[in-house]
Write an enzyme that holds these catalytic residues in place. Structure first.
Site, short mmCIF file in Angstrom:
data_model
loop_
_atom_site.label_atom_id
_atom_site.label_comp_id
_atom_site.label_asym_id
_atom_site.label_seq_id
_atom_site.Cartn_x
_atom_site.Cartn_y
_atom_site.Cartn_z
N SER A 241 0.81 -1.32 -0.06
CA SER A 241 0.06 0.07 -0.16
C SER A 241 0.72 0.65 -0.05
O SER A 241 0.32 2.43 -0.45
CB SER A 241 -0.91 -0.20 1.01
N HIS A 271 -2.44 -8.87 1.90
CA HIS A 271 -1.98 -7.40 2.21
C HIS A 271 -2.65 -7.85 3.64
O HIS A 271 -2.80 -8.14 4.82
CB HIS A 271 -1.73 -6.09 1.23
N HIS A 318 5.81 -12.71 7.42
CA HIS A 318 6.01 -11.58 7.04
C HIS A 318 7.10 -10.91 6.20
O HIS A 318 8.24 -12.16 6.78
CB HIS A 318 6.18 -10.63 8.40
N ARG A 327 3.02 -4.48 16.94
CA ARG A 327 1.76 -4.37 16.61
C ARG A 327 0.44 -5.16 17.16
O ARG A 327 -0.49 -5.27 17.70
CB ARG A 327 1.61 -4.00 14.94
N ASP A 373 -2.05 -8.67 12.16
CA ASP A 373 -3.20 -8.77 11.62
C ASP A 373 -4.05 -10.20 11.65
O ASP A 373 -5.41 -10.67 11.88
CB ASP A 373 -3.45 -9.33 9.56
N1 CMX Z 1 0.91 -19.67 5.81
C1 CMX Z 1 1.57 -20.56 5.22
N2 CMX Z 1 3.05 -20.37 4.08
C2 CMX Z 1 3.36 -19.12 4.62
C3 CMX Z 1 2.67 -18.01 5.48
C4 CMX Z 1 2.09 -19.00 6.21
N3 CMX Z 1 1.25 -17.96 7.46
N4 CMX Z 1 3.74 -17.73 5.04
C5 CMX Z 1 4.90 -17.41 4.23
N5 CMX Z 1 4.44 -18.82 3.90
C6 CMX Z 1 4.79 -18.99 2.33
C7 CMX Z 1 5.20 -18.23 1.20
O1 CMX Z 1 3.93 -19.44 0.81
C8 CMX Z 1 6.25 -19.61 0.40
O2 CMX Z 1 5.23 -20.55 0.13
P1 CMX Z 1 6.23 -20.41 -1.56
O3 CMX Z 1 7.71 -21.39 -1.61
O4 CMX Z 1 5.67 -22.01 -1.81
O5 CMX Z 1 6.04 -19.91 -2.56
C9 CMX Z 1 7.22 -19.50 1.58
O6 CMX Z 1 6.84 -19.69 2.76
C10 CMX Z 1 8.17 -18.39 2.15
O7 CMX Z 1 7.76 -17.39 2.17
P2 CMX Z 1 8.20 -16.04 3.13
O8 CMX Z 1 9.77 -15.84 2.54
O9 CMX Z 1 8.24 -16.84 4.53
O10 CMX Z 1 6.14 -14.66 2.75
P3 CMX Z 1 6.86 -13.89 1.97
O11 CMX Z 1 7.72 -12.77 1.91
O12 CMX Z 1 7.40 -14.66 0.33
O13 CMX Z 1 5.41 -13.05 1.89
C11 CMX Z 1 3.35 -12.74 3.90
C12 CMX Z 1 5.19 -12.72 3.49
C13 CMX Z 1 2.95 -11.93 4.71
C14 CMX Z 1 2.54 -12.71 2.09
C15 CMX Z 1 3.24 -14.31 3.90
O14 CMX Z 1 3.93 -14.44 5.35
C16 CMX Z 1 1.88 -15.07 4.09
O15 CMX Z 1 1.09 -15.05 2.91
N6 CMX Z 1 0.81 -14.62 5.18
C17 CMX Z 1 -0.37 -15.52 5.02
C18 CMX Z 1 -1.17 -13.99 4.85
C19 CMX Z 1 -0.65 -12.14 5.54
O16 CMX Z 1 -0.42 -13.43 6.59
N7 CMX Z 1 -0.51 -11.18 5.28
C20 CMX Z 1 -0.65 -10.42 6.19
C21 CMX Z 1 1.00 -9.16 6.19
C22 CMX Z 1 0.65 -7.92 7.18
C23 CMX Z 1 0.26 -6.95 6.29
O17 CMX Z 1 1.11 -6.76 5.27
O18 CMX Z 1 -0.83 -6.27 6.50
#
Ligand code: CMX
Length: 439
Positions: A241, A271, A318, A327, A373
């Site tokens: 964002s 996000h 994250h 937070r 979140d």
């Molecule tokens: N549950 C399951 N799998 C997860 C995970 C979770 N909470 N967090 C990361 N992973 C997975 C990723 O999908 C990725 O899988 P692939 O290799 O198969 O693609 C792997 O673990 C490595 O990812 P990462 O490097 O740890 O995380 P990223 O930096 O790529 O992504 C985020 C970060 C937040 C998008 C991810 O942790 C996620 O999808 N979390 C759940 C959604 C969430 O809570 N988002 C809110 C974030 C805060 C905000 O912006 O508001």
């Protein structure tokens, strides 16, 4: 000019000179080398932006102009009857760089109350949507509708000098922030309360008035709003964002259009939409297990099942953080003080006890800890704001404070249009072949 605007001009002139001197003297310095993997994988960890309002440390979490969330909760001015910081104070801190006085926040509250009138046609735009439209869709459309009021767009059209951009962006920023709670509350009351709208109360602070217009007069909910709208405001510049707002603003799209771009990004489930997803995930778990208080073993099994189904566990992980999000901690402390008996909140705490180990054991999730979140929805549910589709709109109202304060800085510092270089895989293959031929 108002005194806040004068102060911003003074600060940004000094800072602009400082940056010019840094670029002149050290502009050829390398910040870091970039790996090919980073280029392919979401530019993770590449330093490529300057955002003055806040800085994120992987282990410690966010600091706004050097202040951590616990410090903000202690040092920022509060409402007369409250203990939580007023978001007006955080806006002042992010915009000016200094902690505000009580007078400063009262001034900002008054300016925002004065500018909060939303033209009727904006409500007509919202009304044109089917009631089933997601609140974030209605919110983004309403922000675009407000754009017809942009002072920056008009001034640019009239041919202003570059040196004046910041002044109009500042004016748009103040007006847009002032109007967002009214727009958001309108969407809420339209969608969930049969269009029974509540007029603003100009005597209340920005967050207190938002709570009032949503229909929540409980002092505890107003306090939650002050905390919620403070902690969601900014998370340095690279998140979707903030980056989208900054990027679109760099094309000199006005603050309304730039912020609308940021909000379409916030609406993504990885996000800002994650707050809604967390609550749904918990509710689905409870439904499947036929209990409103699943124990830790049951939660652990449900997490494993979610992972096996190839889904994410919302609220965990994250891109930058590598520890529990402060937070999340702030909300946990709030809940411990105000509503420790809530079953859903206790479930959030139980998830916190079991999820990190399971996520860590997958061996691939870089941050097994909860983010902001993971907690917010359960608190809102406790106070009766049960419509989780609306949660990201509240996040968006807060996010305006950080990304729009940053946009003021972008224009005051004369940042140019953003245009990183992209490459093709063909280019990568050719370069690797060339390097290997030489070696
Ligand atoms: N549950 C399951 N799998 C997860 C995970 C979770 N909470 N967090 C990361 N992973 C997975 C990723 O999908 C990725 O899988 P692939 O290799 O198969 O693609 C792997 O673990 C490595 O990812 P990462 O490097 O740890 O995380 P990223 O930096 O790529 O992504 C985020 C970060 C937040 C998008 C991810 O942790 C996620 O999808 N979390 C759940 C959604 C969430 O809570 N988002 C809110 C974030 C805060 C905000 O912006 O508001």
């Amino acid at each position: 000019m108002g005194y806040l605007k004068d102060l911003f001009k003074e600060k940004s002139d000094v800072h602009g000179k400082e940056i010019k001197a840094i670029i002149e003297k050290y502009g050829n310095r390398k910040v870091e080398d970039v790996l090919l993997a980073q280029v392919y994988q979401g530019m993770r960890g590449i330093t490529g932006l300057v955002t003055e309002t806040s800085l994120l440390d992987a282990n410690e979490g966010i600091r706004f102009r050097g202040y951590s969330i616990p410090e903000l909760r202690e040092k920022l001015p509060k409402a007369e009857t409250g203990n939580e910081p007023l978001p007006e104070g955080l806006f002042h801190l992010m915009l000016i760089g200094d902690l505000p006085t009580q007078n400063d926040v009262e001034h900002i509250s008054a300016v925002w109350a004065r500018r909060s009138h939303v033209p009727n046609y904006v409500f007509s735009v919202i009304e044109a949507f089917p009631i089933s439209a997601h609140p974030m869709t209605q919110f983004t459309a309403a922000i675009v509708a407000l754009q017809t009021e942009s002072k920056f767009a008009k001034a640019y059209n009239d041919g202003i000098s570059k040196k004046e951009y910041w002044s109009y962006v500042y004016e748009d920023t103040m007006t847009l922030i002032a109007r967002l709670p009214r727009v958001a509350a309108y969407i809420y009351r339209r969608k969930y309360r049969n269009g029974d709208h509540i007029q603003p109360d100009g005597m209340l602070d920005w967050a207190g008035n938002f709570a009032h217009m949503l229909g929540f007069e409980d002092e505890g909910f107003k306090e939650l709003m002050r905390l919620y709208l403070t902690i969601h405001a900014d998370h340095e510049g690279g998140n979707v964002s903030a980056h989208a707002t900054h990027l679109v603003g760099s094309a000199l799209s006005d603050p309304y259009l730039s912020f609308a771009a940021g909000m379409t990004g916030l609406a993504g489930p990885l996000h800002g939409l994650a707050n809604q997803e967390v609550v749904r995930w918990i509710e689905e778990m409870c439904k499947e297990l036929d209990t409103d208080a699943p124990n830790k073993e049951q939660i652990a099994e449900y997490i494993k099942k979610t992972l096996l189904e190839g889904k994410v566990v919302p609220g965990y992980g994250h891109a930058v953080l590598r520890k529990t999000d402060p937070r999340f901690v702030a909300q946990m402390e709030f809940a411990k003080r105000h509503c420790p008996e809530s079953k859903m909140i206790q479930t959030v705490w139980n998830i916190y006890e079991v999820a990190p180990t399971i996520l860590e054991n997958t061996g691939k999730i870089k941050n097994p800890w909860p983010n902001v979140d993971a907690h917010s929805g359960a608190l809102l549910k406790h106070y009766g704001l049960v419509e989780e589709d609306f949660y990201t709109v509240m996040f968006g109202v807060s996010r305006a404070l950080g990304v729009l304060a940053s946009l003021c800085w972008d224009r005051a510092l004369g940042f140019p249009i953003e245009r990183p270089k992209s490459i093709t895989t063909e280019w990568v293959k050719k370069n690797i072949a060339k390097e290997e031929a030489v070696a």
